[in-house]
Scaffold this active site. Structure first.
Site, PDB file in Angstrom:
ATOM      1  N   GLU A 206      25.551   0.370 -15.926  1.00 12.19           N
ATOM      2  CA  GLU A 206      26.285   1.031 -17.011  1.00 12.19           C
ATOM      3  C   GLU A 206      27.561   1.610 -16.400  1.00 12.19           C
ATOM      4  O   GLU A 206      27.637   2.775 -16.043  1.00 12.19           O
ATOM      5  CB  GLU A 206      25.396   2.084 -17.669  1.00 12.19           C
ATOM      6  CG  GLU A 206      24.165   1.443 -18.320  1.00 12.19           C
ATOM      7  CD  GLU A 206      23.121   2.441 -18.794  1.00 12.19           C
ATOM      8  OE1 GLU A 206      23.443   3.649 -18.852  1.00 12.19           O
ATOM      9  OE2 GLU A 206      22.004   2.013 -19.105  1.00 12.19           O
TER      10      GLU A 206
ATOM     11  N   GLU B  55      26.048   8.114 -24.661  1.00 13.29           N
ATOM     12  CA  GLU B  55      26.068   6.644 -24.626  1.00 13.29           C
ATOM     13  C   GLU B  55      27.459   6.223 -25.083  1.00 13.29           C
ATOM     14  O   GLU B  55      27.832   6.399 -26.238  1.00 13.29           O
ATOM     15  CB  GLU B  55      24.989   6.069 -25.548  1.00 13.29           C
ATOM     16  CG  GLU B  55      23.567   6.488 -25.171  1.00 13.29           C
ATOM     17  CD  GLU B  55      23.025   5.721 -23.984  1.00 13.29           C
ATOM     18  OE1 GLU B  55      23.691   4.754 -23.553  1.00 13.29           O
ATOM     19  OE2 GLU B  55      21.942   6.080 -23.489  1.00 13.29           O
TER      20      GLU B  55
ATOM     21  N   HIS C 298      26.144   7.418 -19.935  1.00 14.03           N
ATOM     22  CA  HIS C 298      25.404   6.156 -19.921  1.00 14.03           C
ATOM     23  C   HIS C 298      26.189   5.113 -20.719  1.00 14.03           C
ATOM     24  O   HIS C 298      27.320   5.334 -21.129  1.00 14.03           O
ATOM     25  CB  HIS C 298      24.012   6.348 -20.520  1.00 14.03           C
ATOM     26  CG  HIS C 298      23.053   7.054 -19.608  1.00 14.03           C
ATOM     27  ND1 HIS C 298      21.908   6.462 -19.122  1.00 14.03           N
ATOM     28  CD2 HIS C 298      23.076   8.304 -19.092  1.00 14.03           C
ATOM     29  CE1 HIS C 298      21.264   7.314 -18.349  1.00 14.03           C
ATOM     30  NE2 HIS C 298      21.950   8.445 -18.318  1.00 14.03           N
TER      31      HIS C 298
END
Length: 733
Positions: free
Chosen positions: A362, A590, A497
């Site tokens: 990631e 995210e 992430h």
């Protein structure tokens, strides 16, 4: 030379991976059992398939074989794989040529055309069409590289485009909107834990009007090029075109697929802008960029270390580079500290951190932190008032790569070929976000027994005994971060992430044992929701009302934030550990649907997140802050407990007696206590104005504590102290 290489390549073994797959086959010998489209031509058995090698040309000896469902990865088995080539490529048999207008294989590998944007969602659903689909959930809009399926096969969020079984000539079409130079295709099979479907060969067509089509042809014989595709559902396979084609539309025409399976695929298209347009007749693509003078590229370990050194040299008065430990392979975990007084904790100045690269594949978070340190350095030198205030009112720590071993694995594969999971774990195969001590269970057990907070504290829970044993399964990267947390009194953090577009907040672990997901808020739920909303509300892509969901959940329905445990349970997460073992409030961001965006997309990703990264840091000013001091000596009291009425979670003071308590606007009753001192309580108000509300405390020693200190130095006990002690004895009797 090429003839010799092609002859050698014919003996390279290829493996059919995954459960339910046919037995292993070798290119040039028995092919896997496949279903063939009527009238199609079988892919040549002698086609060149090159698997990736390390950058130095050495062979990689192992590959993990995984079945992937959302973010859960199950390692099924391990096989050896020889990787002699420089790229994961599979293409029709070609011969090298230098004729005008024709590119040989080596030249095409150097082209490096960026992805069109199926995975990153720059290609919209309306740009994807297909000859047929088994269901809406298997429609063309699901034919995106690395897209993940929903909870069940057959729902609205399945894991690929799949043509109907009776479709004898299936195709998937992509409209680039403008003419581009198509150079290659990356494909995967269907993401599913229940079925095994993948295409084993396909042809490619091009068009400028979607009516008249021409096909990609082999340079050697002029026949339609048939490209060997996948041999398992998840490994991305790259095919470079024999000759790049300028067109607006491209079609993938599956020719064969896994026997008893379906014609299913996920894809990314590689395409370059058309540069030769002397009459300026072609429409122009939207140029993605940033005005900030940053190093917009992916940085491996060596390049990252060099860049951090350059930032430190450019801004020596506000930066310091230090290491908190080493990875399993011995790579240092470097941190960039940024403050007007780097290297020291200033009384009353909060400590804040960003952590990225916990999962090595990631990669966007890693690059964003490298961009952020460059940006803060440049803007501080320019006198930017916002940046100047940030760095004078806080001490910022940036850890761009918590899992450098995993990142190097992913980096060697490349942004489009790394797949969904390779490089996620550290070199020991440990998922670092499940590797922190589970402090939730002992806390909840104590709460159920009525022991919190009088017998068991609701904060700074100790590490379990099993976790401290020499043979405990604790990664060196995890231990390094835990020791880092103990050394520095962090107040606020975010863990960056990738693979989705959402901000999740603690708790990450469900309170009900074995529950897959369940709303499990912390006592500070209001603060965590505020912090999450601040980042999500400042992120450009999260605020785009027209964007489609990344995979199988539409987080925009709830403001692009979610309680971590309500999404999926994560025992041993860093967020929960930070909250229960330290004073630090931490969320997970995210950042993008694409875990490893192509470097051409990095400028836009920086612009998407720049303001959110800065605004989130500024939230450390929200709440109350102060110093707890000894009334007599005016020295700060370390480890004093700050309790807020109605919130069953306390924080403690740093070694200088200073503290920070994040709170949403409102009126609070706050109590400070310390061993050997009388407690003190006062009212504190948090407003919407910037800056924490000052809430200081002066604590008076108890008579017993004063007596201990006097006796310890052999001093004479004052008369008033003897009288207080006598009164206390009388009250007890």
């Amino acid at each position: 030379m090429w003839g010799l290489l092609l002859a050698l390549a014919a003996f390279v073994p290829a493996f059919i991976l995954g459960l339910g797959a046919p037995s292993t086959s070798v290119l040039g010998s028995m092919p896997p059992a496949t279903t063939e489209a009527p009238g199609s031509t079988q892919a040549p058995r002698s086609s060149l398939v090159q698997m990736p090698a390390k950058a130095n040309g050495t062979s990689e000896q192992h590959v993990r074989i995984r079945v992937i469902k959302k973010k859960k990865v199950i390692v099924k088995k391990r096989k050896k794989l020889v990787r002699p080539g420089p790229l994961v490529t599979a293409g029709p048999m070609m011969t090298s040529t230098s004729s005008a207008g024709t590119l040989n294989l080596a030249e095409k590998q150097e082209l490096g055309c960026p992805p069109l944007g199926l995975e990153s969602l720059r290609v919209s659903d309306s740009q994807l069409k297909a000859s047929s689909s088994q269901s809406f959930g298997l429609g063309p809009h699901r034919g995106r590289l690395n897209i993940q399926s929903g909870l069940e096969d057959g729902d609205l969020y399945d894991g690929a485009w799949c043509a109907e079984q009776q479709d004898t000539e299936p195709w998937l079409e992509v409209d680039a909107k403008i003419p581009v130079r198509f150079s290659g295709i990356v494909t995967q099979g269907r993401n599913s834990v229940w079925r095994y479907d993948w295409v084993t060969s396909y042809k490619v067509q091009f068009s400028n009007d979607s009516w008249t089509w021409w096909r990609s042809r082999n340079q050697s014989n002029g026949m339609d090029a048939v490209f060997p595709a996948n041999s398992d559902p998840e490994t991305p396979v790259l095919n470079l075109l024999p000759e790049p084609q300028v067109a607006r539309f491209i079609r993938l025409l599956p020719q064969t697929w896994l026997e008893k399976g379906a014609s299913c695929l996920r894809a990314e298209i590689l395409a370059c802008p058309v540069s030769a347009d002397p009459n300026d007749l072609l429409p122009k693509a939207h140029i993605v960029g940033s005005s900030d003078p940053l190093d917009f590229r992916h940085h491996n370990y060596k390049a990252m270390r060099k860049l951090m050194k350059q930032v430190n040299e450019q801004c020596p008065n506000i930066t310091r580079v230090y290491s908190i430990g080493k990875s399993h392979q011995g790579l240092k975990l470097y941190v960039m500290e940024m403050s007007d007084q780097p290297g020291e904790h200033e009384l009353g100045e909060p400590e804040v951190r960003y952590v990225a690269g916990m999962h090595g594949n990631e990669a966007l978070g890693r690059e964003l932190l490298l961009f952020l340190m460059q940006f803060l350095c440049h803007e501080f030198l320019r006198g930017n008032p916002r940046v100047t205030r940030l760095l004078t009112e806080m001490r910022l720590h940036l850890l761009p790569s918590m899992n450098p071993d995993g990142y190097e694995t992913a980096y060697e594969r490349g942004s489009e070929l790394v797949g969904w999971a390779e490089g996620r774990w550290n070199q020991q195969g440990i998922d670092l976000n499940h590797n922190f001590a589970d402090l939730n269970t002992p806390l909840w057990d104590a709460e159920d027994d009525g022991l919190v907070p009088h017998t068991v504290p609701n904060h700074h829970l100790p590490l379990p005994t099993y976790y401290t044993l020499p043979n405990a399964t604790v990664a060196p990267e995890t231990r390094a971060v835990i020791e880092w947390m103990k050394r520095i009194p962090f107040v606020l953090s975010a863990n960056l992430h990738g693979g989705e577009l959402v901000v999740s907040y603690p708790f990450d672990m469900t309170r009900t044992p074995w529950a897959a997901h369940e709303l499990t808020p912390t006592p500070d739920d209001a603060v965590f929701r505020w912090l999450s909303t601040v980042y999500a509300g400042s992120n450009r892509v999260m605020q785009d009302t027209d964007r489609r969901p990344c995979h199988s959940q539409d987080f925009s329905l709830h403001g692009n934030i979610i309680n971590g445990a309500d999404w999926h349970t994560v025992p041993g997460s860093m967020n929960d550990f930070s909250y229960l073992h330290t004073n630090c409030f931490e969320v997970t961001v995210e950042l993008s649907c694409d875990k490893f965006p192509h470097e051409s997309e990095l400028p836009q990703e920086w612009e998407n997140n720049k303001d959110a990264l800065l605004t989130y840091l500024e939230q450390v000013r929200m709440g109350i802050a102060g110093v707890v001091q000894d009334k007599d000596t005016e020295l700060g009291i370390a480890d004093a407990v700050i309790a807020v009425d109605g919130i069953n979670h306390d924080v403690t003071t740093a070694w200088g007696g200073d503290y920070w308590r994040l709170l949403t606007p409102g009126d609070y009753v706050v109590t400070a206590s310390a061993e050997g001192y009388h407690t003190a309580t006062r009212n504190c108000r948090v407003t919407f104005e910037e800056g924490p509300f000052p809430c200081n405390f002066l604590l008076t020693k108890t008579p017993k504590q004063r007596l201990r200190e006097l006796l310890a130095v052999g001093a004479k006990v004052p008369l008033d102290l003897w009288r207080k002690l006598e009164r206390l004895r009388g009250q007890k009797s």
